[in-house]
Design a protein around this motif. Structure first.
Motif, short mmCIF file in Angstrom:
data_model
loop_
_atom_site.label_atom_id
_atom_site.label_comp_id
_atom_site.label_asym_id
_atom_site.label_seq_id
_atom_site.Cartn_x
_atom_site.Cartn_y
_atom_site.Cartn_z
N ALA A 51 0.85 -1.21 0.00
CA ALA A 51 0.00 0.00 0.00
C ALA A 51 0.88 1.25 0.00
CB ALA A 51 -0.93 -0.02 1.21
N GLY A 52 2.01 1.17 0.70
CA GLY A 52 2.92 2.32 0.81
C GLY A 52 3.58 2.68 -0.51
N ILE A 53 3.70 1.70 -1.42
CA ILE A 53 4.34 2.00 -2.72
C ILE A 53 3.35 1.81 -3.87
CG2 ILE A 53 6.68 1.43 -1.94
CD1 ILE A 53 6.34 -1.27 -3.49
N SER A 54 2.06 1.84 -3.55
CA SER A 54 1.07 1.50 -4.57
C SER A 54 1.08 2.45 -5.77
CB SER A 54 -0.33 1.44 -3.96
OG SER A 54 -0.68 2.69 -3.42
N GLU A 55 1.53 3.69 -5.55
CA GLU A 55 1.59 4.62 -6.68
C GLU A 55 2.62 4.20 -7.70
OE1 GLU A 55 1.97 8.78 -5.67
OE2 GLU A 55 0.57 8.48 -4.01
N ALA A 56 3.59 3.39 -7.28
CA ALA A 56 4.68 2.98 -8.17
C ALA A 56 4.53 1.55 -8.67
CB ALA A 56 6.02 3.14 -7.45
N VAL A 57 3.40 0.92 -8.37
CA VAL A 57 3.18 -0.48 -8.75
C VAL A 57 1.82 -0.57 -9.47
CG1 VAL A 57 2.92 -2.85 -7.89
CG2 VAL A 57 4.52 -1.30 -6.76
N ASP A 58 1.76 -1.45 -10.48
CA ASP A 58 0.52 -1.57 -11.26
C ASP A 58 -0.33 -2.77 -10.86
OD1 ASP A 58 1.16 0.60 -13.17
OD2 ASP A 58 2.82 -0.72 -13.69
N LEU A 59 0.31 -3.78 -10.27
CA LEU A 59 -0.37 -5.06 -10.12
C LEU A 59 0.31 -5.88 -9.03
CD1 LEU A 59 -2.19 -7.37 -11.39
CD2 LEU A 59 -0.29 -7.81 -12.95
N VAL A 60 -0.48 -6.63 -8.26
CA VAL A 60 0.07 -7.54 -7.24
C VAL A 60 -0.32 -8.97 -7.62
CG1 VAL A 60 0.01 -8.20 -4.80
CG2 VAL A 60 -0.15 -5.77 -5.44
N ILE A 61 0.68 -9.86 -7.64
CA ILE A 61 0.42 -11.26 -7.97
C ILE A 61 0.80 -12.15 -6.79
CG2 ILE A 61 1.18 -13.21 -9.41
CD1 ILE A 61 1.33 -11.34 -11.76
N VAL A 62 -0.13 -13.01 -6.38
CA VAL A 62 0.15 -13.95 -5.29
C VAL A 62 -0.02 -15.36 -5.87
CG1 VAL A 62 -0.39 -14.66 -2.93
CG2 VAL A 62 -0.73 -12.26 -3.64
N SER A 63 1.11 -16.10 -5.93
CA SER A 63 1.11 -17.37 -6.68
C SER A 63 0.79 -18.59 -5.80
CB SER A 63 2.45 -17.56 -7.40
OG SER A 63 3.54 -17.36 -6.54
N GLY A 64 -0.32 -18.49 -5.06
CA GLY A 64 -0.85 -19.67 -4.37
C GLY A 64 -0.42 -19.85 -2.93
N ASP A 65 -1.08 -20.79 -2.26
CA ASP A 65 -0.96 -20.98 -0.81
C ASP A 65 -1.24 -19.65 -0.08
OD1 ASP A 65 -0.57 -23.66 -1.13
OD2 ASP A 65 1.45 -23.72 -0.31
N LEU A 66 -2.38 -19.07 -0.44
CA LEU A 66 -2.86 -17.89 0.29
C LEU A 66 -3.17 -18.30 1.73
CD1 LEU A 66 -3.33 -17.23 -2.75
CD2 LEU A 66 -5.52 -16.24 -2.10
N THR A 67 -3.65 -19.53 1.88
CA THR A 67 -4.08 -20.01 3.19
C THR A 67 -3.37 -21.31 3.55
OG1 THR A 67 -5.85 -21.44 2.36
CG2 THR A 67 -6.40 -19.12 2.68
N GLU A 68 -3.48 -21.68 4.82
CA GLU A 68 -2.89 -22.94 5.28
C GLU A 68 -3.87 -24.10 5.11
OE1 GLU A 68 -0.02 -23.81 6.11
OE2 GLU A 68 -0.18 -25.57 7.38
N ARG A 69 -5.15 -23.84 5.38
CA ARG A 69 -6.12 -24.95 5.40
C ARG A 69 -7.35 -24.70 4.52
NH1 ARG A 69 -4.30 -24.05 10.29
NH2 ARG A 69 -2.97 -25.66 11.22
N ALA A 70 -7.29 -23.74 3.64
CA ALA A 70 -8.37 -23.48 2.69
C ALA A 70 -9.70 -23.17 3.37
CB ALA A 70 -8.54 -24.67 1.73
N ASP A 71 -9.66 -22.55 4.55
CA ASP A 71 -10.92 -22.21 5.21
C ASP A 71 -11.36 -20.79 4.83
OD1 ASP A 71 -8.54 -21.69 6.85
OD2 ASP A 71 -9.96 -20.70 8.19
#
Ligand SMILES: [Fe+2]
Length: 262
Positions: free
Chosen positions: A36-56
């Motif tokens: 969020a602090g550098i959002s003006e300098a970034v266009d996109l955020v990619i998270v390549s999986g395992d967002l969670t530990e147990r898929a709840d």
């Protein structure tokens, strides 16, 4: 176009992983705050999986809340810890996830086409590529006469280090077929992955694969550093910024998460 690549946040993981792990919620909050602090300098955020530990659902909701506050477009694909059934169910219940989850579809960001693949088998550590995903890749690399570049986001990396200890649990059924399709194209292929919990880069022919580590559960194998390993503990307090410019320029910069300074 500048994107931030993060992986393996494992929200909902209660224990602290050995090898320099940190509380999962603390890490995800710190990463989101940093972005969020550098959002003006970034266009996109990619998270390549395992967002969670147990898929709840509660952990997916935490992820959604934290990453919504960044104020940037977000791209996600499932990791083996996300089900994938759990993430599919949450995606069906959330308009935000329905927008972010690019499994088996393409979205364009700043002129770059971005394709997401679900490589996960329910309950298994190893991965698999399905026919729908492979067909989509074949279609994309043939687009516009097979020129230009394609960004693929997939949890299991299709390119490995060649070291048993790393590669053993990264088996990806169908990866040869994927590589054949990609090698046969004239496109520049960039792949962003996770799963290994340790950052690495691998390259073959027209394909570059970038694996982000995990700040929550770093993989602390001594390999490939021999008898006196450099433990990767501190090396994993980073996500990665990828800058794509004219003429195929691609610059990757590790970005230290300020809130996690040791
Ligand atoms: Fe993971």
């Amino acid at each position: 176009m500048r994107l931030a690549h993060v992986s393996d946040l494992h929200l909902g993981m209660r224990e602290i992983a050995p090898g320099g792990g940190r509380p999962a919620a603390e890490v995800a909050e710190a990463v989101a705050r940093d972005l969020a602090g550098i959002s003006e300098a970034v266009d996109l955020v990619i998270v390549s999986g395992d967002l969670t530990e147990r898929a709840d659902a509660a952990a997916f909701a935490d992820f959604e809340r934290m990453f919504s506050e960044i104020g940037l477009p977000v791209v996600i694909v499932p990791g083996n810890h996300d089900g994938p059934a759990g993430m599919r169910a949450y995606t069906a219940s959330s308009e935000v996830f329905a927008d972010w989850n690019i499994t088996n579809r393409v979205k364009e960001f700043g002129g770059m086409r971005c394709l997401g693949l679900d490589t996960c088998i329910e309950g298994a550590v190893e991965g698999e590529l399905d026919e729908e995903g492979l067909a989509l890749v074949a279609e994309e690399v043939a687009r516009d006469g097979g020129e230009g570049s394609l960004l693929i986001v997939m949890h299991h990396p299709p390119l490995l280090l060649g070291l048993d200890k790393f590669d053993g649990f990264c088996r990806l059924k169908g990866h040869e077929r994927l590589m054949d399709i990609l090698r046969g194209s004239g496109m520049t292929i960039k792949i962003l992955s996770g799963h290994v919990h340790r950052p690495f880069f691998a390259s073959e022919h027209n394909i570059d694969c970038y694996v982000a580590g995990s700040m929550v559960a770093p993989y602390d194998s001594a390999l490939p550093f021999g008898d006196h390993p450099i433990r990767p503990t501190m090396l994993q307090d980073f996500y990665y910024l990828h800058d794509f410019g004219p003429g195929g320029r691609h610059l990757v910069t590790p970005q230290r998460v300020r809130g996690l300074a040791r």
